[in-house]
Scaffold this motif. Structure first.
Motif, PDB file in Angstrom:
ATOM      1  N   SER A  23      -2.853   7.112  -2.383  1.00 23.99           N
ATOM      2  CA  SER A  23      -2.969   8.483  -1.874  1.00 23.99           C
ATOM      3  C   SER A  23      -2.152   9.435  -2.731  1.00 23.99           C
ATOM      4  O   SER A  23      -1.113   9.062  -3.253  1.00 23.99           O
ATOM      5  CB  SER A  23      -2.472   8.539  -0.447  1.00 23.99           C
ATOM      6  OG  SER A  23      -3.488   8.116   0.414  1.00 23.99           O
ATOM      7  N   VAL A  26       8.317  -6.605   0.929  1.00 19.73           N
ATOM      8  CA  VAL A  26       7.722  -6.130   2.189  1.00 19.73           C
ATOM      9  C   VAL A  26       8.814  -5.617   3.122  1.00 19.73           C
ATOM     10  O   VAL A  26       8.700  -4.524   3.686  1.00 19.73           O
ATOM     11  CB  VAL A  26       6.892  -7.250   2.866  1.00 19.73           C
ATOM     12  CG1 VAL A  26       6.423  -6.807   4.258  1.00 19.73           C
ATOM     13  CG2 VAL A  26       5.685  -7.601   2.003  1.00 19.73           C
ATOM     14  N   LEU A  28       7.193   2.481   5.575  1.00 19.26           N
ATOM     15  CA  LEU A  28       6.112   2.422   6.565  1.00 19.26           C
ATOM     16  C   LEU A  28       6.543   3.072   7.879  1.00 19.26           C
ATOM     17  O   LEU A  28       5.760   3.756   8.531  1.00 19.26           O
ATOM     18  CB  LEU A  28       5.695   0.964   6.813  1.00 19.26           C
ATOM     19  CG  LEU A  28       5.049   0.238   5.628  1.00 19.26           C
ATOM     20  CD1 LEU A  28       4.694  -1.196   6.004  1.00 19.26           C
ATOM     21  CD2 LEU A  28       3.806   0.977   5.145  1.00 19.26           C
ATOM     22  N   THR A  72       6.290   6.862   7.232  1.00 15.03           N
ATOM     23  CA  THR A  72       4.916   7.381   7.098  1.00 15.03           C
ATOM     24  C   THR A  72       4.162   7.220   8.422  1.00 15.03           C
ATOM     25  O   THR A  72       3.309   8.050   8.758  1.00 15.03           O
ATOM     26  CB  THR A  72       4.144   6.695   5.949  1.00 15.03           C
ATOM     27  OG1 THR A  72       4.293   5.279   6.069  1.00 15.03           O
ATOM     28  CG2 THR A  72       4.641   7.130   4.601  1.00 15.03           C
ATOM     29  N   ARG A 129      12.139   0.816  16.736  1.00 11.71           N
ATOM     30  CA  ARG A 129      11.303  -0.192  16.058  1.00 11.71           C
ATOM     31  C   ARG A 129      10.013  -0.447  16.846  1.00 11.71           C
ATOM     32  O   ARG A 129       8.931  -0.555  16.273  1.00 11.71           O
ATOM     33  CB  ARG A 129      12.112  -1.492  15.881  1.00 11.71           C
ATOM     34  CG  ARG A 129      11.329  -2.692  15.378  1.00 11.71           C
ATOM     35  CD  ARG A 129      10.891  -2.517  13.935  1.00 11.71           C
ATOM     36  NE  ARG A 129      10.055  -3.631  13.479  1.00 11.71           N
ATOM     37  CZ  ARG A 129       8.730  -3.634  13.535  1.00 11.71           C
ATOM     38  NH1 ARG A 129       8.071  -2.592  14.028  1.00 11.71           N
ATOM     39  NH2 ARG A 129       8.046  -4.668  13.085  1.00 11.71           N
ATOM     40  N   GLU A 178      -1.942   3.414   6.929  1.00 17.08           N
ATOM     41  CA  GLU A 178      -0.622   3.044   7.478  1.00 17.08           C
ATOM     42  C   GLU A 178      -0.737   1.996   8.577  1.00 17.08           C
ATOM     43  O   GLU A 178       0.127   1.884   9.437  1.00 17.08           O
ATOM     44  CB  GLU A 178       0.118   4.276   8.020  1.00 17.08           C
ATOM     45  CG  GLU A 178       0.425   5.317   6.972  1.00 17.08           C
ATOM     46  CD  GLU A 178       1.113   4.729   5.768  1.00 17.08           C
ATOM     47  OE1 GLU A 178       1.990   3.876   5.946  1.00 17.08           O
ATOM     48  OE2 GLU A 178       0.748   5.101   4.637  1.00 17.08           O
TER      49      GLU A 178
HETATM   50  C1  MFK Z   1       0.005  11.825   7.709  1.00 14.75           C
HETATM   51  C2  MFK Z   1       0.442  10.516   7.283  1.00 14.75           C
HETATM   52  C3  MFK Z   1       0.074  10.311   5.908  1.00 14.75           C
HETATM   53  C4  MFK Z   1       0.403   8.964   5.415  1.00 14.75           C
HETATM   54  C5  MFK Z   1      -0.132   8.852   4.048  1.00 14.75           C
HETATM   55  C6  MFK Z   1       0.088   7.526   3.465  1.00 14.75           C
HETATM   56  C7  MFK Z   1      -0.986   7.164   2.541  1.00 14.75           C
HETATM   57  C8  MFK Z   1      -0.781   5.788   1.995  1.00 14.75           C
HETATM   58  C9  MFK Z   1      -1.989   5.001   2.184  1.00 14.75           C
HETATM   59  C10 MFK Z   1      -1.643   3.557   2.251  1.00 14.75           C
HETATM   60  O1  MFK Z   1      -0.917   3.027   1.491  1.00 14.75           O
HETATM   61  S1  MFK Z   1      -2.434   2.785   3.494  1.00 14.75           S
HETATM   62  C11 MFK Z   1      -1.820   1.113   3.406  1.00 14.75           C
HETATM   63  C12 MFK Z   1      -0.644   0.998   4.192  1.00 14.75           C
HETATM   64  N1  MFK Z   1      -0.418  -0.421   4.430  1.00 14.75           N
HETATM   65  C13 MFK Z   1       0.137  -0.793   5.542  1.00 14.75           C
HETATM   66  O2  MFK Z   1       0.455  -0.042   6.400  1.00 14.75           O
HETATM   67  C14 MFK Z   1       0.380  -2.264   5.672  1.00 14.75           C
HETATM   68  C15 MFK Z   1      -0.282  -2.799   6.894  1.00 14.75           C
HETATM   69  N2  MFK Z   1       0.134  -4.176   7.082  1.00 14.75           N
HETATM   70  C16 MFK Z   1       1.267  -4.475   7.744  1.00 14.75           C
HETATM   71  O3  MFK Z   1       1.990  -3.618   8.224  1.00 14.75           O
HETATM   72  C17 MFK Z   1       1.546  -5.915   7.862  1.00 14.75           C
HETATM   73  O4  MFK Z   1       1.952  -6.131   9.156  1.00 14.75           O
HETATM   74  C18 MFK Z   1       2.638  -6.379   6.862  1.00 14.75           C
HETATM   75  C19 MFK Z   1       2.229  -6.019   5.472  1.00 14.75           C
HETATM   76  C20 MFK Z   1       3.995  -5.793   7.142  1.00 14.75           C
HETATM   77  C21 MFK Z   1       2.670  -7.884   7.033  1.00 14.75           C
HETATM   78  O5  MFK Z   1       3.360  -8.467   5.976  1.00 14.75           O
HETATM   79  P1  MFK Z   1       4.038  -9.892   6.141  1.00 14.75           P
HETATM   80  O6  MFK Z   1       4.716 -10.190   4.877  1.00 14.75           O
HETATM   81  O7  MFK Z   1       3.052 -10.873   6.673  1.00 14.75           O
HETATM   82  O8  MFK Z   1       5.113  -9.588   7.261  1.00 14.75           O
HETATM   83  P2  MFK Z   1       6.287 -10.501   7.787  1.00 14.75           P
HETATM   84  O9  MFK Z   1       6.437 -11.766   6.997  1.00 14.75           O
HETATM   85  O10 MFK Z   1       6.097 -10.644   9.246  1.00 14.75           O
HETATM   86  O11 MFK Z   1       7.555  -9.563   7.550  1.00 14.75           O
HETATM   87  C22 MFK Z   1       8.203  -9.498   6.317  1.00 14.75           C
HETATM   88  C23 MFK Z   1       9.496  -8.728   6.559  1.00 14.75           C
HETATM   89  O12 MFK Z   1       9.199  -7.342   6.766  1.00 14.75           O
HETATM   90  C24 MFK Z   1      10.235  -9.172   7.811  1.00 14.75           C
HETATM   91  O13 MFK Z   1      11.606  -8.977   7.586  1.00 14.75           O
HETATM   92  P3  MFK Z   1      12.595 -10.243   7.410  1.00 14.75           P
HETATM   93  O14 MFK Z   1      12.095 -10.969   6.206  1.00 14.75           O
HETATM   94  O15 MFK Z   1      13.938  -9.638   7.235  1.00 14.75           O
HETATM   95  O16 MFK Z   1      12.461 -11.051   8.657  1.00 14.75           O
HETATM   96  C25 MFK Z   1       9.777  -8.192   8.849  1.00 14.75           C
HETATM   97  O17 MFK Z   1      10.676  -8.047   9.912  1.00 14.75           O
HETATM   98  C26 MFK Z   1       9.710  -6.924   8.022  1.00 14.75           C
HETATM   99  N3  MFK Z   1       8.772  -5.983   8.608  1.00 14.75           N
HETATM  100  C27 MFK Z   1       7.436  -6.092   8.630  1.00 14.75           C
HETATM  101  N4  MFK Z   1       6.922  -5.012   9.226  1.00 14.75           N
HETATM  102  C28 MFK Z   1       7.951  -4.246   9.592  1.00 14.75           C
HETATM  103  C29 MFK Z   1       9.138  -4.852   9.185  1.00 14.75           C
HETATM  104  N5  MFK Z   1      10.325  -4.293   9.384  1.00 14.75           N
HETATM  105  C30 MFK Z   1      10.359  -3.120  10.018  1.00 14.75           C
HETATM  106  N6  MFK Z   1       9.260  -2.484  10.453  1.00 14.75           N
HETATM  107  C31 MFK Z   1       8.056  -2.992  10.255  1.00 14.75           C
HETATM  108  N7  MFK Z   1       6.986  -2.347  10.676  1.00 14.75           N
END
Ligand code: MFK
Length: 662
Positions: free
Chosen positions: A288, A368, A375, A378, A459, A509
């Motif tokens: 984006s 990540v 994330l 956003t 969170r 997002e």
């Molecule tokens: C008006 C608004 C405008 C916004 C414009 C933005 C435009 C940009 C367009 C884009 O880029 S769209 C694409 C956006 N992509 C996403 O939102 C990703 C969607 N997928 C996820 O959120 C998945 O759930 C995720 C990639 C996070 C899954 O990955 P994993 O590696 O399978 O997650 P895992 O193993 O459960 O977690 C890895 C670590 O990240 C953990 O920490 P630790 O290793 O310390 O335990 C999690 O706790 C941490 N984590 C994951 N999600 C989290 C988080 N920590 C805090 N908050 C979260 N939401």
């Protein structure tokens, strides 16, 4: 036909008997210019039928002339378009015309902060109306373009954006739309101030809110990781109020294999250089606001044998500037701009990274977890955009309802129309309080004032709010377009773009289901403590309203929903995340409805609350506040029902037949 219609027919009949030579002496010259050919056409026909001048004709002609000039007032006889033009709906100062927002700020901000913030918001609201709204429209009308080659055949990959887009960048800096959050001049209330400003701004900003979301997210990541080395300069630019210095950031996460399962889908590799920097090679499928100055992105570090670690743990986070000092792209080729349903104002691209020079900013394999801070921010901006666009369509709708007459009265005087708009407004108010709650919690966290409960709530509520308000926005805007009848469907009114743009709010997002799973992730990671925090906060707010007579039944409904949710969580939660997966979406919706209801009750219970605050809370609480319990009771989460779901979707499809054969 009524008497008016009959008179009209008579008068039109009279015109058709005008002789060809009848001099038309009065009336506006422009209008006459349009009319003459039509009269002449008719009169020519009459003349051919042999009408002649007779004695006394002069008097008759004068009489005709007199009538002619009167006839010029006949609708559709004088001009091609008639005389009625609907007055167009307009937005007013989004701060001054938002009593609910003012009520929230008055209830929460310390008086000195309130005084300063109100002045700023009033001034900024006026700027939104006078300047920003029309710049946003210009961005919609002049979408970005990609010039890949110059006249001499050299590859330039120049993304051309309109002057309004560039001006919006300057305004963002001048107004401190990112800076405000990091300067912290109002301590923990700085985020509420910043997000309130963004709330006034987003729906009028021609989607410049998108680069600002990522810019804010990048600043947050840098602040969290530590502002040092190359990040020091970047942080200074991202949080600058000087338009000449201000940078925006991208967030390049999505590759060809998809943007949800980032851990498995990221193919980009990073090769370490002798100076400790990296060169990135990969293909980013959805970037984006590609005109950004810098970006954060994920890649897998190649070892000396050219091997990379697969999965999430192989990902590291990188910072790179998009262009070098001469403005040349930094090892980046823009393959094409994306053809999107909406958000066409934003230059979203597909990029090839071919040796892009970058700095690793996370520990190896912590990509990540490190970008998760981006994330969070956003996603909060996404919530903000959802609420902001709801507010805009409702504001336009209510202005229109006071100008548009149908069936003998203004739309606003039709109770059914007001009922429809009130339902939209209840959604907007609920979503607004959820947004403000998250802003409040974020502000506490960023100033080290948050309790453990506040942190857990932040969170948990971030994905809940993102997924729920995105759906609300689409529904409210769709309904909102109906409030303008056919004009709501006409692109040149500037209204339909809101619906096209809103569809992205549930997709980027993190889609609704991905975020529902993120809600479960937050529960697992906190070993259920996030849910404990949720119950204690929601219950506390509901109790504040328990002594108010008018809120009695709403409080009862909320308490019943909270009990049902507690029972459900104990029953199903004991089976672990896999047992919860099928219920994840309904569970997240339940959290959203209960927490929003609790916020509305708290707001309605405060001293000085208005009767509409009470009515809003009552209305919110009439819906099913615990859909997850309702669905469970119907057996929706039984394994056999899951299999039936698949049969239902694939009935008649070769896919299912193939499965059955195997
Ligand atoms: C008006 C608004 C405008 C916004 C414009 C933005 C435009 C940009 C367009 C884009 O880029 S769209 C694409 C956006 N992509 C996403 O939102 C990703 C969607 N997928 C996820 O959120 C998945 O759930 C995720 C990639 C996070 C899954 O990955 P994993 O590696 O399978 O997650 P895992 O193993 O459960 O977690 C890895 C670590 O990240 C953990 O920490 P630790 O290793 O310390 O335990 C999690 O706790 C941490 N984590 C994951 N999600 C989290 C988080 N920590 C805090 N908050 C979260 N939401």
């Amino acid at each position: 036909m009524g008497p008016r219609g009959a008179a009209l027919r008579l008068r039109i009949g009279f015109i058709s008997h005008l002789p060809m030579w009848s001099p038309v002496t009065s009336g506006h010259p422009m209008i006459l210019g349009c009319l003459l050919p039509r009269f002449q056409e008719r009169c020519w026909a009459l003349s051919c039928r042999g009408i002649k001048r007779i004695a006394g004709q002069r008097e008759q002609t004068e009489a005709w002339d007199k009538h002619t000039s009167e006839e010029l007032k006949v609708p559709f006889a004088r001009t091609a378009t008639g005389t009625f033009f609907q007055e167009q709906p307009k937005i007013g100062n989004p701060y001054l015309e938002d009593a609910f927002l003012q009520g929230y700020l008055k209830a929460h901000l310390p008086s000195k902060v309130l005084e300063e913030v109100s002045l700023d918001l009033e001034r900024f609201g006026a700027r939104v109306v006078a300047e920003i709204d029309s710049l946003g429209r210009e961005c919609e009308l002049n979408p970005p373009a990609l010039q890949q080659y110059n006249a001499w055949g050299q590859r330039v990959d120049h993304i051309i954006t309109c002057p309004a887009w560039k001006r919006l960048k300057e305004i963002a800096a001048e107004e401190g739309l990112v800076a405000e959050a990091y300067e912290r001049r109002y301590a923990n209330w700085s985020r509420v101030h910043q997000i309130t400003k963004l709330y006034l701004y987003a729906a009028s900003s021609g989607l410049f809110s998108c680069p600002l979301a990522m810019t804010d997210g990048a600043a947050k990541v840098i602040e969290t990781l530590g502002i040092s080395g190359p990040l020091e300069k970047a942080f200074g630019h991202l949080t600058s109020r000087d338009p000449r210095k201000f940078w925006t950031s991208g967030q390049w996460m999505t590759e060809r294999r998809g943007g949800s399962d980032v851990g498995c889908s990221t193919e980009t590799v990073a090769r370490e250089q002798a100076d400790g920097t990296y060169c990135l090679y990969g293909f980013k499928w959805f970037t984006s606001a590609t005109d950004a100055d810098m970006t954060l992105t994920l890649a897998r570090i190649m070892d000396v044998h050219g091997e990379v670690e697969q999965g999430s743990r192989g990902l590291s986070l990188f910072f790179m500037e998009v262009r070098d000092k001469e403005g040349k792209l930094n090892g980046v080729e823009v393959q094409r701009l994306k053809e999107k349903l909406g958000t066409r104002q934003v230059p979203t691209a597909e990029l090839l990274l071919d040796g892009a020079k970058a700095h690793r900013i996370s520990a190896e394999g912590r990509g990540v977890a490190s970008i998760a801070n981006m994330l969070t921010i956003t996603r909060i901006h996404n919530v903000n955009s959802s609420v902001s666009v709801m507010k805009r369509i409702i504001n336009l709708g209510r202005d229109y309802a006071s100008k548009r007459v149908a069936f003998g009265k203004f739309l606003k005087d039709h109770p059914l129309h007001m009922q429809t708009m009130a339902r939209m407004e209840v959604q907007r108010r609920g979503a607004f309080l959820l947004l403000m709650e998250i802003a409040r919690l974020l502000g506490l966290e960023e100033t080290s004032m948050a309790s453990e409960r506040d942190r857990l709530l932040l969170r948990l509520l971030t994905p809940v709010a993102k997924l729920y308000t995105g759906k609300q926005a689409i529904a409210v805007i769709s309904e909102g377009l109906e409030c303008f009848g056919g004009q709501g469907y006409m692109e040149d009114t500037g209204l339909p773009v809101a619906l096209r743009d809103a569809q992205v709010l549930t997709i980027w997002e993190g889609t609704t289901n991905i975020l529902s799973l993120d809600v479960l992730r937050s529960l697992t990671k906190s070993q259920g403590q996030a849910l404990v925090a949720f119950f204690s906060a929601a219950q506390g707010k509901v109790e504040l309203a328990s002594n108010i007579k008018d809120l009695e039944s709403a409080v009862q409904r909320m308490q019943s929903a909270i009990s049902k949710l507690e029972e459900f969580s104990q029953r199903v939660g004991s089976k672990g995340p896999s047992g919860m997966e099928l219920a994840a979406r309904d569970f997240a919706y339940t959290l959203a409805r209960i927490y929003t209801g609790a916020l509305l009750l708290e707001h309605a219970a405060r001293p000085g609350a208005s009767f509409t605050d009470i009515f809003t809370a009552q209305r919110w609480c009439t819906q099913d506040l615990c859909p997850v319990a309702t669905e469970e009771a119907t057996g929706s989460y039984n394994p056999e029902v899951a299999s039936l779901d698949t049969s239902l979707v694939y009935e008649g499809s070769p896919v299912l037949e193939g499965c059955n054969q195997n």
